[in-house]
Design an enzyme around this catalytic site. Structure first.
Site, short mmCIF file in Angstrom:
data_model
loop_
_atom_site.label_atom_id
_atom_site.label_comp_id
_atom_site.label_asym_id
_atom_site.label_seq_id
_atom_site.Cartn_x
_atom_site.Cartn_y
_atom_site.Cartn_z
CG HIS A 226 -0.29 0.40 2.51
ND1 HIS A 226 -0.08 1.72 2.88
CD2 HIS A 226 0.21 -0.36 3.53
CE1 HIS A 226 0.50 1.76 4.08
NE2 HIS A 226 0.69 0.51 4.49
CB CYS A 227 1.33 4.23 -1.75
SG CYS A 227 0.17 4.03 -3.11
CE LYS A 228 -1.25 10.27 1.95
NZ LYS A 228 -0.91 11.70 2.15
CB THR B 286 0.50 0.31 -4.53
OG1 THR B 286 0.52 0.92 -3.24
CG2 THR B 286 0.13 -1.15 -4.39
#
Length: 603
Positions: free
Chosen positions: A277-279, A285
Protein backbone atom coordinates in the site's frame (compact mmCIF):
# COMPACT_ATOMS: atom_id res chain seq x y z
CA UNK A 1 -25.21 -10.37 -44.23
CA UNK A 2 -25.25 -7.06 -46.02
CA UNK A 3 -28.38 -8.13 -47.83
CA UNK A 4 -30.19 -8.56 -44.54
CA UNK A 5 -29.26 -5.20 -43.09
CA UNK A 6 -27.44 -2.37 -44.73
CA UNK A 7 -26.40 -1.11 -41.32
CA UNK A 8 -24.15 -4.16 -40.80
CA UNK A 9 -21.93 -3.38 -43.75
CA UNK A 10 -18.45 -2.99 -42.29
CA UNK A 11 -19.24 -4.83 -39.04
CA UNK A 12 -16.40 -6.80 -37.44
CA UNK A 13 -16.87 -10.56 -37.67
CA UNK A 14 -15.71 -12.68 -34.71
CA UNK A 15 -17.69 -15.87 -35.45
CA UNK A 16 -18.83 -16.42 -39.02
CA UNK A 17 -22.58 -15.91 -39.38
CA UNK A 18 -22.86 -15.74 -35.60
CA UNK A 19 -21.05 -12.98 -33.67
CA UNK A 20 -20.35 -9.44 -34.87
CA UNK A 21 -19.26 -6.06 -33.50
CA UNK A 22 -20.54 -2.83 -35.02
CA UNK A 23 -20.38 0.91 -34.45
CA UNK A 24 -23.78 2.49 -35.16
CA UNK A 25 -25.13 6.02 -34.95
CA UNK A 26 -28.68 4.99 -34.06
CA UNK A 27 -30.07 2.33 -31.80
CA UNK A 28 -31.14 -0.56 -34.06
CA UNK A 29 -34.12 -2.85 -33.62
CA UNK A 30 -33.61 -6.60 -33.57
CA UNK A 31 -35.05 -8.50 -36.52
CA UNK A 32 -36.07 -12.08 -37.13
CA UNK A 33 -32.50 -12.88 -38.19
CA UNK A 34 -30.40 -10.43 -36.16
CA UNK A 35 -30.24 -9.79 -32.42
CA UNK A 36 -28.66 -6.50 -31.31
CA UNK A 37 -27.38 -5.66 -27.84
CA UNK A 38 -25.25 -2.97 -26.22
CA UNK A 39 -23.53 -2.57 -22.87
CA UNK A 40 -22.61 1.11 -23.19
CA UNK A 41 -25.00 2.18 -20.42
CA UNK A 42 -24.76 -1.04 -18.40
CA UNK A 43 -21.02 -1.44 -17.84
CA UNK A 44 -19.70 2.04 -17.12
CA UNK A 45 -16.17 3.01 -16.07
CA UNK A 46 -15.89 5.09 -12.88
CA UNK A 47 -13.28 7.71 -13.67
CA UNK A 48 -10.99 9.78 -11.46
CA UNK A 49 -10.16 12.62 -13.87
CA UNK A 50 -10.03 12.24 -17.67
CA UNK A 51 -9.38 8.49 -17.55
CA UNK A 52 -12.15 6.38 -19.08
CA UNK A 53 -10.96 2.76 -19.08
CA UNK A 54 -10.25 -0.06 -19.47
CA UNK A 55 -13.21 -1.63 -17.66
CA UNK A 56 -12.30 -3.71 -14.62
CA UNK A 57 -12.08 -7.49 -14.31
CA UNK A 58 -15.57 -7.87 -12.83
CA UNK A 59 -17.07 -6.03 -15.80
CA UNK A 60 -15.14 -8.24 -18.22
CA UNK A 61 -16.56 -11.25 -16.37
CA UNK A 62 -20.13 -9.92 -16.49
CA UNK A 63 -19.81 -9.20 -20.20
CA UNK A 64 -18.56 -12.72 -20.87
CA UNK A 65 -21.46 -14.14 -18.86
CA UNK A 66 -23.91 -12.04 -20.85
CA UNK A 67 -22.46 -12.97 -24.23
CA UNK A 68 -22.14 -16.67 -23.38
CA UNK A 69 -25.78 -16.70 -22.35
CA UNK A 70 -26.83 -15.19 -25.66
CA UNK A 71 -24.70 -17.59 -27.68
CA UNK A 72 -26.16 -20.57 -25.82
CA UNK A 73 -29.73 -19.32 -25.84
CA UNK A 74 -32.13 -21.54 -27.77
CA UNK A 75 -34.25 -18.58 -28.87
CA UNK A 76 -31.18 -16.89 -30.39
CA UNK A 77 -29.59 -20.02 -31.83
CA UNK A 78 -30.56 -19.17 -35.42
CA UNK A 79 -29.83 -15.45 -35.18
CA UNK A 80 -26.73 -13.41 -35.82
CA UNK A 81 -25.72 -11.67 -32.58
CA UNK A 82 -24.41 -8.13 -32.94
CA UNK A 83 -22.76 -6.23 -30.11
CA UNK A 84 -23.15 -2.63 -31.18
CA UNK A 85 -21.71 0.55 -29.71
CA UNK A 86 -22.01 4.27 -30.39
CA UNK A 87 -19.56 6.72 -31.89
CA UNK A 88 -18.70 8.00 -28.41
CA UNK A 89 -14.98 7.32 -28.57
CA UNK A 90 -14.66 6.39 -24.90
CA UNK A 91 -17.59 3.97 -24.84
CA UNK A 92 -16.49 2.54 -28.17
CA UNK A 93 -12.97 1.78 -26.91
CA UNK A 94 -14.35 -0.02 -23.85
CA UNK A 95 -16.84 -1.99 -25.94
CA UNK A 96 -14.06 -3.06 -28.32
CA UNK A 97 -11.92 -4.11 -25.36
CA UNK A 98 -14.75 -6.27 -23.98
CA UNK A 99 -15.48 -8.22 -27.14
CA UNK A 100 -11.76 -8.49 -27.85
CA UNK A 101 -11.21 -9.92 -24.37
CA UNK A 102 -14.01 -12.41 -24.98
CA UNK A 103 -12.34 -13.49 -28.21
CA UNK A 104 -9.02 -14.02 -26.41
CA UNK A 105 -10.49 -15.87 -23.41
CA UNK A 106 -13.20 -17.98 -25.07
CA UNK A 107 -12.57 -18.07 -28.83
CA UNK A 108 -8.85 -18.81 -28.43
CA UNK A 109 -7.84 -15.91 -30.64
CA UNK A 110 -4.51 -14.21 -30.15
CA UNK A 111 -4.65 -10.53 -29.13
CA UNK A 112 -3.41 -9.61 -32.59
CA UNK A 113 -6.15 -11.65 -34.30
CA UNK A 114 -8.84 -10.14 -32.10
CA UNK A 115 -7.53 -6.62 -32.68
CA UNK A 116 -7.29 -7.24 -36.43
CA UNK A 117 -10.95 -8.22 -36.42
CA UNK A 118 -11.81 -5.01 -34.57
CA UNK A 119 -10.04 -2.97 -37.26
CA UNK A 120 -11.73 -4.75 -40.16
CA UNK A 121 -14.44 -3.16 -42.25
CA UNK A 122 -14.90 0.59 -42.17
CA UNK A 123 -14.19 1.10 -38.50
CA UNK A 124 -12.15 4.16 -37.49
CA UNK A 125 -9.24 3.74 -35.01
CA UNK A 126 -9.94 3.29 -31.31
CA UNK A 127 -9.14 5.98 -28.76
CA UNK A 128 -6.25 4.84 -26.53
CA UNK A 129 -6.75 4.75 -22.76
CA UNK A 130 -4.92 7.13 -20.43
CA UNK A 131 -3.84 7.37 -16.80
CA UNK A 132 -5.78 8.82 -13.86
CA UNK A 133 -3.58 11.87 -13.36
CA UNK A 134 -4.59 15.51 -13.74
CA UNK A 135 -3.07 17.03 -16.84
CA UNK A 136 -2.22 16.07 -20.39
CA UNK A 137 -1.85 12.43 -21.35
CA UNK A 138 1.77 11.45 -22.02
CA UNK A 139 1.37 7.67 -22.39
CA UNK A 140 -1.15 5.89 -24.60
CA UNK A 141 -2.45 2.46 -23.62
CA UNK A 142 -4.12 0.88 -26.64
CA UNK A 143 -6.92 -1.67 -26.85
CA UNK A 144 -4.31 -4.11 -28.20
CA UNK A 145 -2.15 -3.53 -25.11
CA UNK A 146 -5.13 -4.45 -22.91
CA UNK A 147 -5.84 -7.62 -24.90
CA UNK A 148 -2.20 -8.62 -24.59
CA UNK A 149 -2.41 -8.02 -20.84
CA UNK A 150 -5.48 -10.28 -20.66
CA UNK A 151 -3.65 -12.96 -22.64
CA UNK A 152 -0.62 -12.85 -20.33
CA UNK A 153 -2.81 -12.94 -17.24
CA UNK A 154 -4.65 -15.97 -18.62
CA UNK A 155 -1.44 -17.76 -19.53
CA UNK A 156 -0.04 -17.37 -16.04
CA UNK A 157 -3.26 -18.26 -14.24
CA UNK A 158 -3.86 -14.80 -12.81
CA UNK A 159 -7.62 -15.25 -13.28
CA UNK A 160 -10.10 -18.02 -13.97
CA UNK A 161 -13.69 -17.10 -14.79
CA UNK A 162 -14.85 -20.60 -13.80
CA UNK A 163 -14.20 -19.67 -10.16
CA UNK A 164 -14.23 -15.86 -10.27
CA UNK A 165 -16.65 -14.14 -7.86
CA UNK A 166 -17.64 -10.74 -9.24
CA UNK A 167 -19.67 -9.86 -6.15
CA UNK A 168 -16.68 -10.25 -3.87
CA UNK A 169 -14.46 -8.30 -6.25
CA UNK A 170 -16.91 -5.40 -6.35
CA UNK A 171 -17.50 -5.55 -2.61
CA UNK A 172 -13.88 -5.27 -1.52
CA UNK A 173 -12.91 -2.66 -4.10
CA UNK A 174 -15.29 -0.21 -2.38
CA UNK A 175 -13.55 2.21 -0.04
CA UNK A 176 -15.94 1.43 2.81
CA UNK A 177 -15.13 -2.29 2.56
CA UNK A 178 -11.34 -2.11 2.46
CA UNK A 179 -10.48 -0.80 -1.02
CA UNK A 180 -8.24 -3.64 -2.14
CA UNK A 181 -7.71 -5.87 -5.18
CA UNK A 182 -5.58 -8.88 -5.97
CA UNK A 183 -3.05 -8.22 -8.75
CA UNK A 184 -1.24 -11.58 -8.73
CA UNK A 185 -3.31 -14.33 -7.09
CA UNK A 186 -1.74 -15.56 -3.88
CA UNK A 187 1.21 -13.16 -4.24
CA UNK A 188 0.27 -9.46 -4.46
CA UNK A 189 -2.68 -7.59 -2.99
CA UNK A 190 -2.86 -3.81 -3.53
CA UNK A 191 -4.79 -1.79 -0.97
CA UNK A 192 -5.38 1.72 0.30
CA UNK A 193 -3.21 2.74 3.23
CA UNK A 194 -4.56 1.98 6.74
CA UNK A 195 -5.19 4.72 9.29
CA UNK A 196 -4.50 4.83 13.05
CA UNK A 197 -8.24 4.61 13.79
CA UNK A 198 -11.30 3.41 11.91
CA UNK A 199 -13.42 6.48 11.26
CA UNK A 200 -14.97 8.68 8.61
CA UNK A 201 -12.86 11.71 7.73
CA UNK A 202 -14.35 14.29 5.38
CA UNK A 203 -16.71 11.63 4.10
CA UNK A 204 -13.95 9.10 3.44
CA UNK A 205 -14.05 5.82 5.43
CA UNK A 206 -10.70 5.03 7.03
CA UNK A 207 -9.75 1.59 8.33
CA UNK A 208 -7.32 0.72 11.13
CA UNK A 209 -4.75 -2.06 10.57
CA UNK A 210 -6.77 -4.45 12.74
CA UNK A 211 -9.68 -4.28 10.28
CA UNK A 212 -7.59 -6.18 7.73
CA UNK A 213 -6.25 -8.93 10.03
CA UNK A 214 -8.98 -11.58 9.55
CA UNK A 215 -8.97 -11.24 5.76
CA UNK A 216 -5.18 -11.22 5.54
CA UNK A 217 -4.81 -14.28 7.73
CA UNK A 218 -7.52 -16.17 5.90
CA UNK A 219 -5.83 -15.47 2.57
CA UNK A 220 -2.26 -16.19 3.71
CA UNK A 221 -1.05 -12.59 3.56
CA UNK A 222 2.15 -12.68 5.60
CA UNK A 223 3.89 -9.41 4.70
CA UNK A 224 2.92 -5.75 4.46
CA UNK A 225 4.98 -3.21 2.50
CA UNK A 226 4.27 0.47 3.16
CA UNK A 227 5.37 3.02 0.55
CA UNK A 228 3.87 6.22 1.99
CA UNK A 229 4.67 8.25 5.10
CA UNK A 230 4.02 6.64 8.48
CA UNK A 231 0.56 7.36 9.82
CA UNK A 232 0.15 4.13 11.80
CA UNK A 233 2.58 2.12 13.89
CA UNK A 234 4.11 -0.86 12.09
CA UNK A 235 4.11 -2.60 15.47
CA UNK A 236 0.38 -3.15 15.13
CA UNK A 237 1.03 -5.49 12.20
CA UNK A 238 4.16 -7.14 13.57
CA UNK A 239 2.52 -7.86 16.93
CA UNK A 240 -0.19 -9.73 15.02
CA UNK A 241 2.39 -11.96 13.34
CA UNK A 242 2.92 -10.10 10.06
CA UNK A 243 6.19 -8.88 8.59
CA UNK A 244 6.25 -5.14 7.87
CA UNK A 245 8.59 -3.08 5.69
CA UNK A 246 8.88 0.65 4.98
CA UNK A 247 10.09 1.72 1.52
CA UNK A 248 9.00 5.34 1.32
CA UNK A 249 9.18 7.48 -1.80
CA UNK A 250 7.25 10.66 -2.63
CA UNK A 251 3.63 10.42 -3.76
CA UNK A 252 3.38 10.54 -7.55
CA UNK A 253 7.10 9.95 -8.08
CA UNK A 254 9.13 6.95 -9.24
CA UNK A 255 11.23 4.69 -6.99
CA UNK A 256 15.01 4.71 -6.90
CA UNK A 257 16.96 1.67 -8.08
CA UNK A 258 17.73 0.89 -4.45
CA UNK A 259 14.05 0.79 -3.49
CA UNK A 260 13.21 -1.40 -6.50
CA UNK A 261 16.06 -3.76 -5.66
CA UNK A 262 15.01 -4.09 -2.03
CA UNK A 263 11.34 -4.52 -2.90
CA UNK A 264 12.19 -7.34 -5.29
CA UNK A 265 14.44 -8.93 -2.67
CA UNK A 266 11.68 -8.81 -0.03
CA UNK A 267 9.17 -10.38 -2.40
CA UNK A 268 11.56 -13.09 -3.58
CA UNK A 269 12.26 -14.14 0.00
CA UNK A 270 8.71 -14.01 1.34
CA UNK A 271 6.52 -17.04 1.79
CA UNK A 272 2.87 -16.20 1.43
CA UNK A 273 1.12 -13.21 -0.09
CA UNK A 274 2.32 -9.61 0.14
CA UNK A 275 -0.06 -6.69 0.75
CA UNK A 276 1.37 -3.46 -0.68
CA UNK A 277 0.00 0.00 0.00
CA UNK A 278 0.87 3.65 -0.41
CA UNK A 279 -1.78 6.28 0.29
CA UNK A 280 -4.44 5.37 -2.30
CA UNK A 281 -2.82 2.07 -3.28
CA UNK A 282 -2.67 3.09 -6.94
CA UNK A 283 0.48 4.87 -8.14
CA UNK A 284 3.47 3.81 -6.06
CA UNK A 285 1.87 0.48 -5.20
CA UNK A 286 1.14 -0.46 -8.80
CA UNK A 287 4.59 0.64 -9.96
CA UNK A 288 6.56 -1.66 -7.66
CA UNK A 289 4.24 -4.63 -8.18
CA UNK A 290 4.68 -4.06 -11.93
CA UNK A 291 8.46 -4.28 -11.54
CA UNK A 292 8.17 -7.72 -9.93
CA UNK A 293 5.77 -9.03 -12.59
CA UNK A 294 7.95 -7.71 -15.41
CA UNK A 295 10.99 -9.44 -13.93
CA UNK A 296 9.42 -12.80 -13.08
CA UNK A 297 6.66 -13.14 -15.70
CA UNK A 298 8.26 -11.15 -18.52
CA UNK A 299 5.33 -8.81 -19.09
CA UNK A 300 6.04 -5.79 -21.28
CA UNK A 301 5.51 -2.38 -19.69
CA UNK A 302 2.26 -1.94 -21.64
CA UNK A 303 0.99 -5.42 -20.74
CA UNK A 304 1.55 -4.98 -17.01
CA UNK A 305 0.11 -1.45 -16.93
CA UNK A 306 -2.97 -2.80 -18.71
CA UNK A 307 -3.29 -5.84 -16.43
CA UNK A 308 -2.91 -3.87 -13.20
CA UNK A 309 -5.46 -1.26 -14.33
CA UNK A 310 -7.91 -4.02 -15.27
CA UNK A 311 -7.47 -5.42 -11.75
CA UNK A 312 -7.34 -2.05 -9.98
CA UNK A 313 -8.44 0.92 -12.12
CA UNK A 314 -6.44 4.12 -11.76
CA UNK A 315 -3.12 2.41 -11.04
CA UNK A 316 0.29 3.60 -12.30
CA UNK A 317 0.20 7.32 -12.94
CA UNK A 318 2.12 9.96 -14.88
CA UNK A 319 5.92 9.47 -14.91
CA UNK A 320 5.52 6.00 -13.41
CA UNK A 321 4.35 4.78 -16.84
CA UNK A 322 7.54 5.98 -18.53
CA UNK A 323 9.63 4.64 -15.65
CA UNK A 324 8.34 1.11 -16.33
CA UNK A 325 9.07 1.52 -20.03
CA UNK A 326 12.65 2.50 -19.22
CA UNK A 327 13.12 -0.38 -16.77
CA UNK A 328 11.64 -3.14 -18.93
CA UNK A 329 14.89 -4.30 -20.57
CA UNK A 330 16.90 -4.37 -17.34
CA UNK A 331 14.13 -6.16 -15.42
CA UNK A 332 13.90 -8.81 -18.14
CA UNK A 333 17.66 -9.37 -17.94
CA UNK A 334 17.47 -9.62 -14.14
CA UNK A 335 14.66 -12.14 -14.49
CA UNK A 336 16.63 -14.26 -16.95
CA UNK A 337 19.62 -14.31 -14.59
CA UNK A 338 17.39 -15.12 -11.63
CA UNK A 339 15.78 -18.07 -13.41
CA UNK A 340 19.13 -19.29 -14.70
CA UNK A 341 20.56 -19.37 -11.18
CA UNK A 342 17.42 -21.05 -9.92
CA UNK A 343 17.65 -23.72 -12.60
CA UNK A 344 21.25 -24.52 -11.65
CA UNK A 345 20.49 -24.86 -7.94
CA UNK A 346 19.97 -28.31 -6.42
CA UNK A 347 16.28 -29.12 -6.12
CA UNK A 348 16.69 -29.69 -2.39
CA UNK A 349 17.16 -25.98 -1.85
CA UNK A 350 13.44 -25.36 -2.34
CA UNK A 351 11.28 -23.00 -4.29
CA UNK A 352 11.75 -19.42 -5.45
CA UNK A 353 10.35 -18.01 -2.25
CA UNK A 354 13.08 -19.72 -0.24
CA UNK A 355 16.01 -18.47 -2.28
CA UNK A 356 18.15 -16.03 -0.35
CA UNK A 357 19.39 -13.07 -2.30
CA UNK A 358 23.00 -11.98 -2.00
CA UNK A 359 22.19 -8.37 -1.15
CA UNK A 360 24.44 -7.39 1.74
CA UNK A 361 22.20 -4.67 3.06
CA UNK A 362 19.15 -6.83 3.73
CA UNK A 363 18.43 -8.49 7.04
CA UNK A 364 16.15 -11.51 7.02
CA UNK A 365 16.20 -12.25 10.71
CA UNK A 366 13.49 -11.62 13.27
CA UNK A 367 10.72 -9.09 12.82
CA UNK A 368 12.49 -6.40 14.80
CA UNK A 369 15.75 -6.70 12.90
CA UNK A 370 13.86 -6.55 9.62
CA UNK A 371 12.16 -3.35 10.61
CA UNK A 372 15.37 -1.78 11.87
CA UNK A 373 17.30 -2.84 8.79
CA UNK A 374 14.85 -1.51 6.25
CA UNK A 375 14.43 1.75 8.13
CA UNK A 376 18.19 2.20 8.56
CA UNK A 377 19.00 1.79 4.86
CA UNK A 378 15.72 3.20 3.60
CA UNK A 379 15.07 6.01 1.21
CA UNK A 380 12.40 7.38 3.53
CA UNK A 381 14.38 10.35 4.77
CA UNK A 382 13.08 13.23 6.82
CA UNK A 383 13.21 15.73 3.96
CA UNK A 384 11.02 13.66 1.64
CA UNK A 385 8.49 12.80 4.34
CA UNK A 386 8.42 16.40 5.55
CA UNK A 387 7.84 17.54 1.98
CA UNK A 388 4.86 15.19 1.65
CA UNK A 389 3.48 16.42 4.98
CA UNK A 390 3.94 20.09 4.04
CA UNK A 391 2.17 19.52 0.73
CA UNK A 392 -0.82 18.57 2.88
CA UNK A 393 -3.13 17.29 0.13
CA UNK A 394 -1.21 14.93 -2.14
CA UNK A 395 -2.16 13.04 -5.27
CA UNK A 396 -3.09 10.01 -3.17
CA UNK A 397 -5.43 12.11 -1.02
CA UNK A 398 -7.21 13.41 -4.10
CA UNK A 399 -7.61 9.99 -5.68
CA UNK A 400 -8.96 8.49 -2.45
CA UNK A 401 -11.41 11.38 -2.05
CA UNK A 402 -12.65 10.99 -5.61
CA UNK A 403 -13.11 7.25 -5.18
CA UNK A 404 -15.04 7.72 -1.93
CA UNK A 405 -17.60 9.92 -3.71
CA UNK A 406 -18.75 7.08 -5.94
CA UNK A 407 -22.29 5.98 -5.28
CA UNK A 408 -22.74 2.38 -4.15
CA UNK A 409 -24.13 0.14 -6.85
CA UNK A 410 -27.82 -0.58 -6.36
CA UNK A 411 -27.82 -4.34 -6.69
CA UNK A 412 -25.19 -6.51 -8.30
CA UNK A 413 -26.09 -7.83 -11.71
CA UNK A 414 -24.77 -11.29 -11.02
CA UNK A 415 -26.25 -12.90 -7.92
CA UNK A 416 -25.42 -16.29 -6.48
CA UNK A 417 -27.53 -18.74 -4.56
CA UNK A 418 -26.30 -19.63 -1.10
CA UNK A 419 -26.26 -23.29 -2.17
CA UNK A 420 -23.85 -22.44 -4.95
CA UNK A 421 -21.49 -20.76 -2.50
CA UNK A 422 -21.14 -23.81 -0.26
CA UNK A 423 -17.58 -24.90 -0.57
CA UNK A 424 -17.29 -22.97 -3.81
CA UNK A 425 -13.90 -23.53 -5.39
CA UNK A 426 -11.90 -20.36 -5.76
CA UNK A 427 -8.69 -19.31 -7.38
CA UNK A 428 -5.82 -18.42 -5.09
CA UNK A 429 -6.85 -14.78 -5.05
CA UNK A 430 -10.48 -15.39 -4.22
CA UNK A 431 -11.87 -13.94 -1.07
CA UNK A 432 -13.62 -15.73 1.79
CA UNK A 433 -16.93 -15.65 3.58
CA UNK A 434 -16.87 -14.73 7.22
CA UNK A 435 -18.62 -16.84 9.82
CA UNK A 436 -19.87 -15.76 13.21
CA UNK A 437 -17.41 -17.89 15.13
CA UNK A 438 -14.46 -16.29 16.89
CA UNK A 439 -11.12 -16.59 15.21
CA UNK A 440 -8.27 -18.61 16.68
CA UNK A 441 -5.24 -16.86 18.07
CA UNK A 442 -4.18 -13.94 15.94
CA UNK A 443 -0.52 -14.91 16.10
CA UNK A 444 -0.78 -17.95 13.87
CA UNK A 445 -0.11 -17.30 10.19
CA UNK A 446 -1.59 -20.60 8.97
CA UNK A 447 -4.86 -20.24 7.12
CA UNK A 448 -7.66 -22.72 6.77
CA UNK A 449 -8.10 -24.22 3.35
CA UNK A 450 -11.03 -23.33 1.19
CA UNK A 451 -13.40 -26.22 0.54
CA UNK A 452 -13.71 -27.47 -3.01
CA UNK A 453 -16.94 -27.84 -4.92
CA UNK A 454 -17.74 -30.20 -7.77
CA UNK A 455 -19.42 -27.31 -9.50
CA UNK A 456 -17.22 -24.84 -11.32
CA UNK A 457 -19.81 -23.49 -13.71
CA UNK A 458 -20.57 -19.81 -13.70
CA UNK A 459 -23.85 -18.47 -12.43
CA UNK A 460 -26.65 -16.89 -14.39
CA UNK A 461 -26.80 -13.11 -14.43
CA UNK A 462 -29.84 -11.93 -12.52
CA UNK A 463 -31.58 -8.59 -12.78
CA UNK A 464 -34.31 -9.61 -10.38
CA UNK A 465 -34.71 -8.83 -6.73
CA UNK A 466 -32.08 -10.11 -4.34
CA UNK A 467 -32.35 -11.56 -0.90
CA UNK A 468 -32.48 -9.30 2.13
CA UNK A 469 -28.78 -9.90 2.65
CA UNK A 470 -27.89 -8.74 -0.83
CA UNK A 471 -30.11 -5.70 -0.49
CA UNK A 472 -27.60 -4.30 1.96
CA UNK A 473 -25.67 -3.21 -1.11
CA UNK A 474 -28.38 -0.74 -2.05
CA UNK A 475 -27.94 1.26 1.13
CA UNK A 476 -26.05 4.53 1.30
CA UNK A 477 -22.34 4.63 2.03
CA UNK A 478 -22.97 5.58 5.64
CA UNK A 479 -25.36 2.70 6.21
CA UNK A 480 -22.93 0.25 4.66
CA UNK A 481 -20.03 1.41 6.75
CA UNK A 482 -22.19 1.43 9.86
CA UNK A 483 -23.07 -2.20 9.33
CA UNK A 484 -19.41 -3.07 8.99
CA UNK A 485 -18.34 -1.46 12.24
CA UNK A 486 -18.18 -3.54 15.38
CA UNK A 487 -16.19 -5.82 17.60
CA UNK A 488 -13.04 -7.27 16.06
CA UNK A 489 -14.12 -10.73 17.13
CA UNK A 490 -17.20 -10.52 14.94
CA UNK A 491 -17.14 -12.17 11.58
CA UNK A 492 -13.93 -14.13 11.89
CA UNK A 493 -13.35 -17.60 10.62
CA UNK A 494 -14.02 -21.06 12.07
CA UNK A 495 -11.04 -22.96 13.46
CA UNK A 496 -9.36 -25.11 10.86
CA UNK A 497 -10.51 -28.31 12.51
CA UNK A 498 -14.18 -27.39 12.15
CA UNK A 499 -15.34 -27.63 8.56
CA UNK A 500 -18.70 -26.15 7.75
CA UNK A 501 -20.75 -26.65 4.63
CA UNK A 502 -23.28 -23.91 5.16
CA UNK A 503 -22.96 -20.20 4.63
CA UNK A 504 -23.60 -18.03 7.67
CA UNK A 505 -23.80 -14.28 7.99
CA UNK A 506 -21.26 -12.54 10.14
CA UNK A 507 -22.48 -11.19 13.44
CA UNK A 508 -21.80 -7.50 13.80
CA UNK A 509 -22.01 -5.77 17.14
CA UNK A 510 -23.64 -2.37 17.15
CA UNK A 511 -21.38 0.48 18.04
CA UNK A 512 -22.05 3.96 19.39
CA UNK A 513 -20.13 5.06 16.32
CA UNK A 514 -23.23 4.40 14.24
CA UNK A 515 -24.86 7.42 15.83
CA UNK A 516 -22.22 9.54 14.20
CA UNK A 517 -23.07 8.05 10.84
CA UNK A 518 -26.68 9.17 11.18
CA UNK A 519 -25.56 12.77 11.47
CA UNK A 520 -24.22 15.00 8.77
CA UNK A 521 -20.86 14.20 7.29
CA UNK A 522 -18.78 16.64 5.38
CA UNK A 523 -18.40 15.96 1.70
CA UNK A 524 -14.78 15.84 0.53
CA UNK A 525 -13.80 19.23 -0.67
CA UNK A 526 -12.73 19.52 -4.27
CA UNK A 527 -11.54 23.10 -4.28
CA UNK A 528 -7.93 22.18 -3.64
CA UNK A 529 -5.29 23.11 -6.21
CA UNK A 530 -4.80 20.33 -8.75
CA UNK A 531 -1.48 18.58 -9.16
CA UNK A 532 -0.30 18.12 -12.74
CA UNK A 533 1.48 14.88 -12.09
CA UNK A 534 2.81 14.59 -15.62
CA UNK A 535 5.08 17.59 -15.04
CA UNK A 536 6.82 15.95 -12.11
CA UNK A 537 10.59 15.60 -12.38
CA UNK A 538 12.49 13.06 -10.32
CA UNK A 539 14.66 14.45 -7.58
CA UNK A 540 17.85 12.89 -6.32
CA UNK A 541 17.30 10.30 -3.60
CA UNK A 542 18.97 10.42 -0.24
CA UNK A 543 20.23 7.48 1.79
CA UNK A 544 19.24 8.90 5.13
CA UNK A 545 16.35 7.25 6.97
CA UNK A 546 13.38 8.36 8.97
CA UNK A 547 11.82 6.78 11.98
CA UNK A 548 8.70 8.91 12.37
CA UNK A 549 6.40 11.32 10.59
CA UNK A 550 4.77 14.59 11.50
CA UNK A 551 1.60 12.73 12.45
CA UNK A 552 3.40 10.44 14.88
CA UNK A 553 2.00 12.13 17.94
CA UNK A 554 -1.46 10.91 17.08
CA UNK A 555 -0.56 7.27 16.54
CA UNK A 556 -1.60 4.39 18.73
CA UNK A 557 1.55 2.48 19.52
CA UNK A 558 -0.17 -0.59 20.88
CA UNK A 559 -2.33 -2.95 18.83
CA UNK A 560 -6.02 -3.19 19.54
CA UNK A 561 -6.79 -6.38 21.46
CA UNK A 562 -9.22 -8.95 20.11
CA UNK A 563 -11.70 -8.17 22.80
CA UNK A 564 -12.00 -4.59 21.65
CA UNK A 565 -14.38 -2.40 23.58
CA UNK A 566 -17.33 -0.96 21.66
CA UNK A 567 -16.13 2.59 22.17
CA UNK A 568 -12.93 1.88 20.24
CA UNK A 569 -15.02 1.80 17.07
CA UNK A 570 -12.75 -0.62 15.26
CA UNK A 571 -13.75 -1.56 11.73
CA UNK A 572 -13.73 -5.08 10.39
CA UNK A 573 -14.22 -5.72 6.71
CA UNK A 574 -17.59 -7.38 6.38
CA UNK A 575 -18.41 -10.11 3.88
CA UNK A 576 -20.58 -9.63 0.87
CA UNK A 577 -23.84 -11.49 1.27
CA UNK A 578 -24.82 -13.55 -1.77
CA UNK A 579 -28.10 -12.99 -3.49
CA UNK A 580 -30.53 -15.68 -4.48
CA UNK A 581 -31.81 -17.24 -7.66
CA UNK A 582 -34.64 -19.63 -8.32
CA UNK A 583 -33.87 -23.32 -8.37
CA UNK A 584 -34.36 -23.36 -12.12
CA UNK A 585 -31.57 -20.89 -12.79
CA UNK A 586 -29.51 -21.69 -15.83
CA UNK A 587 -25.83 -22.55 -15.71
CA UNK A 588 -24.37 -21.46 -18.97
CA UNK A 589 -20.61 -21.08 -18.62
CA UNK A 590 -19.64 -24.74 -18.33
CA UNK A 591 -16.56 -25.70 -20.29
CA UNK A 592 -16.22 -22.08 -21.34
CA UNK A 593 -12.60 -21.61 -20.36
CA UNK A 594 -10.43 -22.87 -23.24
CA UNK A 595 -7.40 -25.08 -22.87
CA UNK A 596 -5.30 -21.92 -22.87
CA UNK A 597 -6.01 -21.70 -19.13
CA UNK A 598 -3.50 -24.47 -18.50
CA UNK A 599 -0.86 -23.13 -20.84
CA UNK A 600 1.49 -21.71 -18.25
CA UNK A 601 4.56 -20.14 -19.74
CA UNK A 602 7.93 -20.95 -18.23
CA UNK A 603 10.85 -18.71 -19.10
Amino acid sequence: MAAESGELIGACEFMKDRLYFATLRNRPKSTINIHYFSIDEELVYENFYADFGPLNLAMVYRYCCKLNKKLKSYSLSRKKIVHYTSFDQRKRANAAFLIGAYAVIYLKKTPEEAYRALLSGSNPPYLPFRDASFGNCTYNLTVLDCLQGIRKGLQHGFFDFETFDAEEYEHYERVENGDFNWIVPGKFLAFSGPHPKSKIENGYPLHAPEAYFPYFKKNNVTTIVRLNKKIYEAKRFTDAGFEHYDLFFIDGSTPSDNIVRRFLNICENTEGAIAVHCKAGLGRTGTLIACYVMKHYRFTHAEIIAWIRICRPGSIIGPQQHFLKEKQASLWVQGDIFRSKLKNRPSSEGSITKIISTLDDMSIGANLSKLQSTERIGENNFEDEDMEIKNNVTQGDKLRALKSQRHPRSSPSCAFRSDDMKGHQRAMAQTFRLSSSPQPTMSTMKTSKVCLSPSVTAKKISRGSLSSGANIRSFSINSRLASSLGNLNAGTEEPETKKTTSLTKAAFIASPFTSFLNGSTQTPGRNYPELNNNQYTRSSNSNSSSSSSGLGGNLNSSPVPQSAKPEEHTTILRPSFPGSLSSSSVRFLSRSIPSLQSEYVHY
